[in-house]
Each structure stands twice: as C-alpha cells, then as structure tokens.
Design an enzyme around this catalytic site. Structure first.
Site, PDB file in Angstrom:
ATOM      1  N   ASN A   1       0.830  -1.207   0.000  1.00 53.70           N
ATOM      2  CA  ASN A   1       0.000   0.000   0.000  1.00 53.70           C
ATOM      3  C   ASN A   1       0.859   1.249   0.000  1.00 53.70           C
ATOM      4  O   ASN A   1       1.970   1.226   0.524  1.00 53.70           O
ATOM      5  CB  ASN A   1      -0.905   0.003   1.252  1.00 53.70           C
ATOM      6  CG  ASN A   1      -2.081  -0.938   1.082  1.00 53.70           C
ATOM      7  OD1 ASN A   1      -2.547  -1.134  -0.028  1.00 53.70           O
ATOM      8  ND2 ASN A   1      -2.516  -1.530   2.177  1.00 53.70           N
TER       9      ASN A   1
ATOM     10  N   HIS B   1      -7.556  -8.185  -0.264  1.00 54.30           N
ATOM     11  CA  HIS B   1      -8.634  -9.062   0.224  1.00 54.30           C
ATOM     12  C   HIS B   1      -9.813  -8.310   0.835  1.00 54.30           C
ATOM     13  O   HIS B   1     -10.711  -8.934   1.396  1.00 54.30           O
ATOM     14  CB  HIS B   1      -8.067 -10.054   1.241  1.00 54.30           C
ATOM     15  CG  HIS B   1      -7.358  -9.375   2.365  1.00 54.30           C
ATOM     16  ND1 HIS B   1      -6.572 -10.034   3.269  1.00 54.30           N
ATOM     17  CD2 HIS B   1      -7.302  -8.071   2.709  1.00 54.30           C
ATOM     18  CE1 HIS B   1      -6.074  -9.160   4.133  1.00 54.30           C
ATOM     19  NE2 HIS B   1      -6.505  -7.978   3.814  1.00 54.30           N
TER      20      HIS B   1
ATOM     21  N   HIS C   1      -9.579  -0.069  -1.824  1.00 60.71           N
ATOM     22  CA  HIS C   1     -10.055   0.344  -0.500  1.00 60.71           C
ATOM     23  C   HIS C   1     -11.246   1.295  -0.581  1.00 60.71           C
ATOM     24  O   HIS C   1     -11.719   1.770   0.449  1.00 60.71           O
ATOM     25  CB  HIS C   1      -8.928   0.981   0.339  1.00 60.71           C
ATOM     26  CG  HIS C   1      -7.877   0.000   0.756  1.00 60.71           C
ATOM     27  ND1 HIS C   1      -6.662   0.368   1.306  1.00 60.71           N
ATOM     28  CD2 HIS C   1      -7.850  -1.357   0.706  1.00 60.71           C
ATOM     29  CE1 HIS C   1      -5.934  -0.703   1.558  1.00 60.71           C
ATOM     30  NE2 HIS C   1      -6.629  -1.762   1.197  1.00 60.71           N
TER      31      HIS C   1
END
Lengths: 464, 464, 464, 464
Positions: free
Chosen positions: A157, A180, A216
C-alpha cells in the site's frame, strides 16, 4: 519453468520484501498446499536477516510431511539476483519504519484529524506515498531490466499508487494488485444469507459481485447468489442492522484493530445505493472527516477501531517472537491455507484453472467513466497468459463524484512524489477529504512537519 | 431577417426575462449604439408589467437622437409568441423571488457557513438550481418547438447548469452562455501593465488569454500582451500585492457588494500557478469553506464583500425607481455602451465581424481532460453561422482536481433537479466544498430546510 | 417467472420469427433437454401458418418422453401479444423473401462481383440492411413498449446492424447477439491439437480464446488449451496446411454450401498474425474482392463454397417437407442438443450457471480502439441479471484498419437505412471492399437496381 | 532574440533542407518584405553546396534596396550547428533523389496504377514514407537535444506522417505543418463570388472556412464571405460547372503539371456534400483508383495533370539555372511575397499579429471523431507563444469513412517505417485505395520492387 504431466515445475518466484512476517508465511503455506506447482522462491529484503529467517521457515514448511509440493527458498542479495529468470514477482514491502508510520498516522491528531489506517489516502497515505513511490519506481526499473516478461503481483500500500508508479515508469509491465478487502464484504453477504435463509457456510466465491472503484474504496453495483438478487435483501438487512451494526466472526470490533461492526458499510449503502466493498476502517478514510472520523467519540459510535502504531509495534513484536519460535522449532509448522488468492492467480496464469476475481489494474475502459490509465479495481478474468478486466460499467451518481476526487488527488500525488514538487504536493495534501476544515496555513504546517518526518526515505530532489 | 447593404435588417430577437432592470437596459443600449443591425425585440416575462415598462424604455432608447439603429420593442404574451420566428434568443431570468434567494444565501449561516453570492455552487447555488433548471427545461422545450434554429444566449445563473439542462433536453439547441467575469481579470492584467510599464488604457481585448474551466471558476493558462508573456509579470505583481490586495477602479471593495481587492485571485495564482479568472466573490465559493469563507473575519481579511439579499432588495428598489424615472422622463436617456459583448456575438454570428471571446459551451474536447458534454468555459471563435471553441488544452494538476469535483457535483445536481431525486440531491448537496465540515445529520437538516423554502418553485415530482 | 427448488418455472419467452424452420427447432430441442427451466414460448411470425406449425412441433418435442422439461408453445397474433410479460425475447427473422435475396446475392455478378453469403456486408449485406433495419426498429419499439426489461437475443443478420439499430431506437434495451461462427474456429483448433498431440475430442469450450472484432469478422488475439499457447502451434499448422487446406468433419467443402477448407483463415493468419475467427465464406466478404472473390476460379482455388439462392430455395423445400413430416409424425421427434448456446445464456442470466462466451454488444470499451457504442463481438461474462463484456484490448495493426473500415461503413449504412438517405446510401455502398474496382457510374447503376429490387420491403421515405 | 520597439531582432532560424530551390527563396523574400523581424537564418542541407548557393542568394535578397529587414544567411555544417540557439526551425527536405522518386511515381504503372503526385498516400507516398520518416526521426531527435523549445514548421511531404513521426519520437516538440492546398480552394470560392456577384479580387483570407481532415484530403464543412453562406452558392456553381470544369488563373490545366479544372473537387462535393479542400491532383490519390485514376483516359476526362518525374527533372534543371543566374547577377533580385504564410505564423508566435489559419497538428479533439494524437489539419489560432486548434467538429458520413481509412493506414505506415516491419508494411501497402483491385501476389511483387528501389535510403533494420 516447464510442465510435466500438466503440472508446473521449476517455477521461479521473486519475492520482494521477502522478510515479511505475515504475508510471506501465508504465501508459503498456500504454495505448500498445492500439488500442481513447484520450484524456487527467491526472497529479497533490505533487511537481509529477515529474508534469511524466512528462508529457514520456508524450508521447514516445504519439508513438512503435509506439504503437497516442494519449493526451495533462497535469499537473493540484490533485486537483480532475485528477478533474473523470474516467472513471477511478488511485492510486499514496508516503506520506512514505524517511526515514519507513527508520524503518518498520528501527527494529524494534533490538529484534530484521526485516521483508521493511514496507509492509503488521507495525510498519512499521502506522505507514505511520497517515500514509497520512489521505491516502486526502483523496483519497476529492475523488473524492466531483469524480468520484463514476469507477472508481478503487488500487495504493497498505497496499492493504487504503487501500481500507477510502476506502469508510469515501465508501461509494458505485467503487474496487478491483489487485496482481500472485498472478500470481507462477500463474507458479510454470505452471513446475511445465513441469517435470512439459514443456509450455512456459503463460500464467499459463490457470492457473485460486480466490483468497481479504486482500492479500498470499491463499490459493488450488483450482487447475486444462485438465482437471487442480493440488493433487496441487503436493503432489508441494512434497515435492520444499520444502527446496531452486524459483526461477523468471533472477533469483536471493540477488541480488535481490524474488525468493525460494518456500520459504515451499511450507512454508505443507505445513502448511495451501492454496496461499499472495503472494510469500514478503509472506507472511513475516503469520506470527509466529518462523516466517520470527526473525533474519537464519532469513531466509537460507528463501531470501528483505529489501528494505532503502538498496536503495530506490539504486533510486530509478537510476530518476531513467532518467527523465532518457528525457526527454533518451539512452534510446530502446520500447513494451513491463508484464504488469500495469490497462488490461485499464479495457477490461472499458468493455465491451471481459470479464475475471476477482483484486481487492481490500469483502466482500459473497465470503469467506463473514470479516466483511462488510472489504476482501478474491478473483476478480471485470469487465464493462461492473460488478465482480462471484466467491464464493470459506469460508476453512478455520487459514487463517481466521491471516487473521482481521490482519482485526481492520486494522479497529483504521483506527479508530486516522482517530481519532488513541493507546491503540487502541498495543494494535493490539502485537497484530501480527511483534512477538510483545516486552514491552508495549518495544513501547510502539518504538511511540512509530516514530510520532514519522513525525509530519511525521500529522494534527493526534495529541498526541505 | 435580411441583409441590406451589408447590414442586418428585420432581425427578430426574443428576450426571455425581458422585464429585467439591468441586463436588458444595457442590451438595449448596445443595440442602439450599433448601426449595422435593426429589427424587433420581443420581451417576455412572467412579470408582464415589467416587460411592458421595458418596452417603453426600449422605445425611448430607440427613439433617442443618438441611437444609430432602430429597434421595435414588443411585449410577448407567451414563450411561443416570443420565440416564433426569432433569429436570436436572450435568456436572463431570475428564478423565484428574493424570499427564496434569502434562504439560498443566508440559511446556511445558521450552521456557520457563509456565501458571497450563492447563485452558482455551494448550498445556495445548489438549491437555486433545483428551482431554476426546470424553468430552463421549459424554455428549451419551447425553443425546440418554436425556434429550433435560433441562436440562444444565456445570462442566467447557475450558468453551467442552465446550459447543461437546455442541451440535455434539446441536444441540437444552438445555445451558449456569456459571462463578464473573465473581463475583470483582463482589466486587472491591463492595470498591472499600466502600473509596471506606464502604458495607459490598454483595452481589455488586447490582453490575450487562454481560458479554461467552468463558469465562475475559470483559469487562465497563458496570457500575453503584444510580444510579452504576462505570467512572469503577474508572478512579480502578486508577490508584491498578495497581502495588501490591488483593487482597480474608483470603487472600493469595502463599500461595494461587488468589488474586491483581488487577494483571492492572487493567492490562488501563488498556490496553483494558473491565473484564476473570475472575481474573488465567485472564486471563494468554489474552494473549501476553510479557505476564504470560514467566518466574517476571514472574509474581511481577504478583502471581498458578501452580497447580501438585503443589499439586493435595496438595489432592486433603486432600479425600480430608475425604471419609473426613465419612463416618466424624470431621468433622461443617455446612449452608452454596457461593456458587455452580447450584441457583438450576434453581429459575429451574422457575419458582421469575427470575434474570439470566452463562452460557455458543451465540452467537445476544448478542455481535453474534462468529460465530454459537460459545459465548460473557454474561448471560442464566433463567425457567420458558427461558434467554434478554441482548444484550450488540459487543465493541469490541482486546477483539474478542484474543477472536476464541481463538474461531477453539477452533473449530479442536474440529475437530481430533473429527476426530483431526494437522495441524490442530498448527497450532492453534502459534497459541496463550501459545506465541508458539516455532519451528515446537520447537512440533511439544512438541506431539508432550504429545499422546503423554495418549494413554491419546485416541480410536482418532489415529495416534501 | 418464479423459482422452485432452484429451477426456473413459468418463464415467458417471445420468439420473433417463430415460424423459423431451423433455429427454432434447435432452440426447442435445447429447451427440452434441460430440466432447470420451464414455461411458455410465444411464437410470433408474419407467416402465421409457419408459427402454427412450429407450435405443433414444439408441443411434440415437449411431450416427448426424453424431454426433461415441459414448455408450452403458443402462437402470438401480434408483437404486443408475444412480448407482453416476456422474460426473454429471441429474434430470428428473415427480412423479405428469396426474391429479394436473389437480387442481393446475385445481381452484382453482372458486374463481375461474387458473394459467398451476401447477408452481412458487401452489396448484398448492404441492401439487406436497407430492408431489415426498419423491421428491427419496429421490433425494438415494441420491446420498449411491452417488455422493456426483457433480455433480447438476436440471431438475425446483418447481426451488427440489427443490434445497432435496436440500441439506436431504444438505448436501454437489454439485447445481445449470438453467432456460432467462432465456435467453428475453436473446433479447428481442437482438431489441430488432435492432429498434433493425439488428444481426441477436446470440447471446443476448453479452447480458451480472446475474441475481438465485429460479427463475421472477428479475430482471436490469444488462444490456449490448458497450459499451452496455441499460437506457435497454429503457426506451424498453417505453415503445413495453408496450401492444401484443412477441412474438419466428414463434410467436404466441395459438396457443401457451408463448409470450407479453412484456407482463407490460414492465409489471413499468415498475413496479419491474428487468427481470423469466422468461417471462410464470411471472412472472404470482408476483404477486397481481389483477394478471395475475384472470380469463380479464385473462389475454387481458396476451396470454399458460394451459398447460392438456388441452394437456399432447395434447402427450404427440404425443411418444409421435414416440417410436414414432423407434424404428421412421419418423422419421429428425437431430442438432440443443437450445439448452440442460446439456452445456456438464458440459464446464466437466471443465475443457473455462469458462462463466458463470445457475444455481440455495443462497445463500452471492450475493444479499446474502436469507437464507443458501435456493436462489437468479444467475450462476455453471463451471470444472474447481467452481461459483462470482457475487455479484449486493442485491435493491432491492419486488423484494426480492415475492421474499422467496415465499422464506419456500417454506421453510415444505419443512418442511410433509417434516414432513407439515397446519397449517403450510394456512397456507402460504393465504399464496400467487395465492390472495389467498380466505377462510380456502374456502382450507381447496380445500387439503383438492387435497391429497387427490394422496394417492397422499404419504408415509405425512399423515393425510387 | 529580443524585442526593440515592438520588433523582433536577432531571431535565429534554422532551415533544414536549406539548399531548396523554391520554398527557400520564397521564404527569404517574405522575410525581406517584413520590417518587424530580423536576425539570422542558418541553412543546413546534406547537399552543402546547395546551401552555400542559397546563402549567397539570401545575402543578395537581404542587401536589396527594397528589403525592409536585414537577415544574415549562414551555412550550418551539422544539424547541431543549425539548431543550437534556434527560435524557429523550418523543415523542407527532399527525401532521396529523383531515382527513388521515379520508382515511387511510375513503378505502379506497370500494373496499371497511376499517380498524380505520389508523395502523400498511394504506393508512392507509402514508399516515400519508408525512407523519409527515419530522416524526420533523426531531425526530431536533434531538435530534442539542441533546440527543444523552438517552434518547428514542417513543409516536407508526406506532411501528416512527417509530423506524426516527430511527435512520436519527441512528444514535447512544438511542431506544426503548413500547406497551401487549402488556399487554392479559398481562391476558387473567391472566383465563384466574382463570377456570381461581380466582386473582384476578394482576398482568399476573407473567405472564412471551417477545415477538417488530413493533409491533402481536407474538407470544408462551412464557408462564408461576409454575411453569406457559400454552400448554396457552391451547390449551384458545381451544378453549372461540374462537367466542363472551372479553372482559375491564366494557367491552363492542360499545359501544367500542377493545375486542374477542379472537376474532382466539384464531383466530391456533389457526392459527399462537403467541399473538398485540396487540389484535384491530391484529392484523386485518396480515392479508390477506379474513381479518377483508372487510366490515362480517365485522368484526361477529369482534366487534371499527372506530375511526372521527367517533368520534375526538367523543372529542377530550370531552377538550378535560375540559382546560377541569381548568384551571377544575370537575373536581378526582385522582392516579391510568395503568398505563403510561414513568416506570418512566425510573427504571430512572436506576438506581432494573431492569425487563424489551417495547419497540421496532433489531434487533441479538434476533429472530434478521429483518434486522438493522429495528425489532422484544421484551423488554429496562432498567438504569442501558442498555437491553439479551433474545434472543427466531427467529420460527417462518408468523409469520415474515407478519411479514417487513410488515418489507420498512416498509423500502420508509421509503425512499419520505424520498426522496419516487412509484414506490416506489405499489408498496409496493399490496403491503399489507390491499389484497389491488385491481387495480393501482384501487390507483393510491386511492393518488393519499390521498396528495393529505395533501399539506399532505408535504415539498416530492413532485410531485403
């Protein structure tokens, strides 16, 4: 690499960030649990000792009687050594140390701004990008030079920007990003079905969803199970639980840095009509501060946890201890799948079983109303030798408005990070929804402080 | 319409909102001051008396010895009467009354949010759009039915959305929108040249600029005068004056609801590297509330005025008195050009002199990185029978990020207004930068209150 | 429609062109062979007697002891009757009679131009579109009015333009087009594998391909079976067989109007580097006349057949006889799947099994370098309630040049057909690669003759 | 470069191909005729002697008493010398010799294919591009290295591809392409007005046109003079003259390699509804061979000339003689403007007078339905420091179909030339409308022969 009886042998995998205590172990487990592949994993880490420890652990996993496949684990002394000859590259690095992360996550609190994770967007995600993207540029250049045809799986990230930076520097790279977060929403929908219909243990993969957005901050525009449209069910479900929340699993959101009661997810559905697909901790960070992160009371009322760096420090201690225990044999190895999909995507790319899953890739039209070439997350079809995005359609109404704001911020973050552009960096930092309400003057003070705190990992172009 | 000796005769102009005390008078003056055109102006207004008064005033202007052209002024009883046969249509309406405007502009103050104008974006601009866009739809339908080939000049705010709504309902409409805000920045640059070089009275038209953005939030990406690049000069200039401000003309920003010291314009240049092209009052409303409209002290420190509705009420009283005085002859008519360009654009479209000027039009690529079909403001070439946008290029860095946020909000505003969609309207309202920091709960209370305050002018589809 | 135990019951299918002797029978067989669906099929045909015969045959199929599902077959007296309440619509019509088709296919021979099929592009496909597209417009309007949410499967040629016309008139239509041409190339690749590896009876579905292009002129840019890349194999294969040809099945191309030796397919691969995916008869018609259709000797040398209208007349006679025999019982019903996929796509849309297959849909980016909204053929993912195109990427090099030429011609064909625009029709007709070398004067003579020959089926807007 | 009293002094112009006998002389004349600029012109040519001769001629022009400006003419020994410090670069080169050109233009005649010019498209233009584009790449690389900010004016053919290649190699290049073909059509429209209205000597600049397309195949979608729409007039005019033709000037098309009777231009208008804007010789080459270049009789019937290489050889002899005469003084210098616009565009870029004119530039949306980044020709606004395309709109109907075919061919030509890709080159060559009717086998023979004939000027990547 070659095929024998339909199985892939002598595969070469380069693992960048191979000292990881977590992702790496899960990946080793998944490899050990699958009989159709075998070969060597070359672990590269700037913390060489960590890579060496993982090579030992990997060796033990592979030697375990339950292991269905044999893999060799080697430590690579350089990116070049790791990459040369690689069929696949896994990237899972931590940019900087907990010192920098502490500043990323907690420095804004001085001005009254809270972050749940601080690694994607918001002031923390922004500053993390400033130090992280140059690292990804270096990795992408090495891939271009030493393994240009390798498939590259990124877990680092900020996901979107890590991929964006790699494609910027080497447009022919065959990279994609796995996350995930969406799986959790599939599990929530399965839990909803269990609650409503009494059907137990529906595999998350059976919940069919159309995902679109950015990592996200993904949205589900349709969801079904067998012949059922899950939207009407979810509408009822959120009507029932949006106030109390609905947590799944034995974990309680109050005791955990990672769990939540899914209240934000439900609130977003009720307001925007689409199913927000990431976990609440991440979703909160993409919305204006006044919505879910106004102050600690607001956070508590939405029933999600802030992942503090103190927690991470303690967690790492635990994982280091576990590493030592695994090496010493104090803790026995147990072969157990991680629930991640990385190895399945590798298999699909080898022709050992097609899979459709959500993945981060440059937009080639799969999200029809976001700009071309920015990195988006949608489903894609993984098959032998190719990853083909599934056209997810257009983002509707305000999900587009909210998402595109981050898309443009991220483009400017990329340019600021790679160009060491103070002025562009500052104005982009100020434009983040998580800092709404800050004055330009305070914003610049905070920006300067946070950027300075990460200066050890910035390229030389910055004048601070 | 026909041509005689190269002059246009028997032109038919429909003026929707023909009772206007201001724009209409200026337009009549400009027509009277130009010998190359003549014909009839049909004034249509839902306030018929106002149109009748203007017909009298128009007749006096036309009859004035200094008038170079003869125009007949008629009152039209319906849109159909006004439009049938029209070569040109001018739209300058006021949607609703000062009661609705008072709520638009001042209701948010209860929650600590201030607006300088309240007619374009922000909570006031949003609610104004809710009642205004259905009116524009009705007008566009009438144009489609009665004068589909007419050129349509819109002056009504919110400019972008008024045009967008008309093109949405009648895509073949030949409409564009004119706004003089950019002229002010040309004048500022001329004043800068006077200050620096001592060259006096440079006509604003000689300041060549490349404009791009959306109405009231336009940016200048290049500016020159003769052989000079004005960017380095403006950089020095803003360095010198960004704290004190630099007002032009005899008006003092402190005494005026309309003037400013151009401090915001200079601040934006120093931060974003492009010349913000609208007036400070408008620019302030496109930025987050914390920048320039945090509270009355902040406003004062930036040296611009808030245009209150009380001021407008008084101003209207003055204009009504002037209308009576003009009709009674108490005030003598004096033929004086308005400084607006509408009549010049009409002439250009007739083939009586090409002109390049900034104008609002659907994006067909003139701004290369904003979505196609949204309404943008750039230069365009006006010639006989055509308006051809000049390619203004791409918006750079954060000017794109800031602008696109409004672009997406405006698209959602349009859909919410035409679809009477409460949920979309609310989430769009909350997404405005001027309301940053408001909680969703407070935001919804304010939204409901403001929408209800304008209910007399909303279509039946709304359930309130 | 409802679900019982995971099976769909009381489905309503409208079959437009329900008198079809061929497609309709296969579809009935496929429905009878599948236990998971049941309901009613409403047959609509302008030849009502044909629909009545098919209702009898459908009833017999459904009543057969081997039938796994029960379907009712009804004759609908109007489009409205057929469509009202329909969950699915199948369109398989023949526009006009063999008289018109005879002109389409054979009239150009007078000028030395041959066609293999004459129903897609070329002079025959063009004229067929002139009479066919208005019919599709009528059908699409009826779908809009009576079953706007129904899924619509089109089998009618010219496929691309039939879909394009329906989306033009009713953009929200949920229509797609199915064609089995690509299946044949999958079978050829399977046959190649059998020849090379000795693996027998590889199901064509196991040959994974990425398809892109337009119907009957599709290209395969990647192909695999299990872990094998089929491109190197195909390269060898075409090296071996491009002169002799390689026919599959017991049919001999010399005796058949439909088979070929795949020589054109192999020639195109060797020249353009991509696997042409339609049958040779269709492929030939998309290339300049001088390549494969120069004259009858050229056709013979490429080993493919011209499907004459005489052959079709005889074939219809046979099928009418078979219809009678099936009704009278002279021929016994035998439940046998057709090899088509229509029923599987219906099942997938109901949530009874996902499928990825090639399909014709408006381009929303699935072919990244063809214009948006034109109809393209690529893979798509069929799932409950949605058809999501798989991003097939960009067409490379001259496959783009060749394909885009037809794309623009087809857009102009659409506009000419719906606008009854003689001038646009003529220039588009002349621009077809199959008429290359014709002079404008001869071209216009031929055009006029062919258009006149189909005048009974043209809308009133044409002045001939 | 600097400004004195509003005039540009010490300008540096690099002239690549500075030995040109024609363009260069005209350009020197235009410079001498304008008092507002002065400086140095550096002539670079691979034929150094030619450059030296031109330096002498340039010096004489500049020294002439009628010259209003002083320019120095220098010979540059290398691209680097010519470019370093240059404010402007002019490119006007001849790729190869008349030997190569003879093959380009006349080799196809063996197969029955004729060309009028052979330097843009068709087999001749294609082969010319193969040797020319690598030269432009070299020049663009030198500009990138030595004068990246200079404005670059290209006159070399094939215009579109020369610019395309330069932008491909150096995307930030500030290059545009000038061509006078469109001027001729403005003059034709002026002649039409004289014929109809008796108005004499209307300057071509007063004929306002909207141009769009690609160089030598441009179309005019609107045209006006003062308040008049010229389309209805041109429709009448072509009705009257399309059979006889209408030549302007004293030149007779029969005696000239360059003139025509404009019959093709009129025929295209009557068929496609838009005014074809280039000269007939060029237009003919973009259409299928069967239209205007079928054979010599067809050419004669359309009343245009084929420019043979024999003619060019003789013409060069004349120009060499004239060069000698100018140097020796046998021919006196006479200052006479060329009618070209290059110097006016330079002035506009310096801020010495805005100009709108047709120009070749990468498409950034100015032609809304051609692909982005291909080089198109439209109007652009030239001002101080910028060239801003005027949005010309969408190409309608078959003008799009005809043009896009060349656009895709040209993209493939570029890739083939820069990649030395035999297979791509051959299939692109075969796809040219001017070779329609050729068989692939004959086409390949011709291709090989023509490519081989130009091998002296091909890069090493070609294997022939």
């Amino acid at each position: 690499m070659k095929f024998e009886n339909g199985n892939a042998r002598e595969l070469q995998i380069a693992y960048i960030g191979g000292g990881s205590r977590g992702w790496a172990w899960g990946f080793m487990m998944d490899l050990a649990d699958d009989s159709q592949m075998g070969g060597v994993v070359r672990l590269y880490d700037i913390d060489r000792k960590a890579a060496e420890n993982n090579a030992v652990i990997g060796g033990k996993i592979s030697a375990h009687p339950d292991a269905k496949a044999k893999w060799r684990y080697e430590v690579a002394g350089s990116l070049q050594d790791a990459l040369t000859g690689a069929d696949f590259v896994v990237i899972s690095i931590l940019p900087g140390t907990f010192d920098e992360m502490r500043s990323d996550v907690h420095a804004p609190e001085e001005y009254g701004f809270y972050q749940a994770v601080g690694d994607t967007v918001g002031p923390g995600g922004f500053i993390r990008a400033m130090r992280c993207l140059p690292m990804l540029v270096e990795i992408a250049e090495a891939i271009r030079d030493y393994s240009p045809k390798a498939w590259v799986i990124n877990y680092t990230n900020p996901m979107t920007l890590c991929l964006r930076a790699m494609y910027d520097i080497f447009p022919e790279i065959r990279a994609f990003g796995c996350c995930h977060e969406v799986f959790g929403t599939q599990k929530l929908l399965a839990a909803m079905l269990e609650e409503k219909l009494g059907v137990k243990e529906i595999p998350r993969q059976d919940i069919k969803i159309n995902v679109l957005g950015i990592n996200h901050f993904t949205w589900i525009s349709s969801a079904s199970w067998q012949n059922m449209d899950l939207f009407p069910l979810y509408s009822e479900f959120t009507g029932k639980y949006h106030e109390t929340g609905f947590a799944i699993g034995e974990d309680n959101w109050m005791n955990s840095a990672f769990h939540s009661a899914n209240k934000i997810k439900m609130d977003l559905f009720r307001r925007f009509g689409q199913i927000a697909a990431a976990g609440d901790r991440h979703l909160a960070e993409f919305m204006p501060a006044s919505w879910y992160l106004r102050d600690k009371e607001t956070v508590a009322s939405w029933k999600f946890g802030l992942t503090t760096v103190d927690w991470r420090v303690q967690d790492l201690k635990d994982r280091l201890a576990r590493s030592a225990a695994l090496i010493s044999g104090e803790e026995a190895i147990e072969i157990k799948p991680s629930g991640e999909e990385g190895h399945l995507l590798i298999k699909a790319l080898l022709g050992l079983g097609d899979i459709i899953s959500n993945v981060n890739l440059p937009n080639k039209g799969q999200v029809s109303n976001l700009p071309v070439d920015v990195v988006v997350e949608t489903n894609a079809l993984f098959r032998r030798g190719e990853v083909l995005p599934v056209a997810a359609g257009a983002m509707p109404g305000n999900t587009l408005a909210l998402t595109s704001r981050h898309v443009y911020n991220q483009e400017n973050t990329l340019r600021a990070a790679l160009g060491c552009d103070y002025s562009l960096a500052l104005t982009t930092f100020l434009n983040d929804p998580l800092l709404e309400g800050i004055t330009p003057a305070d914003g610049e003070k905070l920006f300067y402080k946070m950027l300075t705190a990460t200066r050890n990992y910035l390229p030389g172009g910055w004048k601070l």
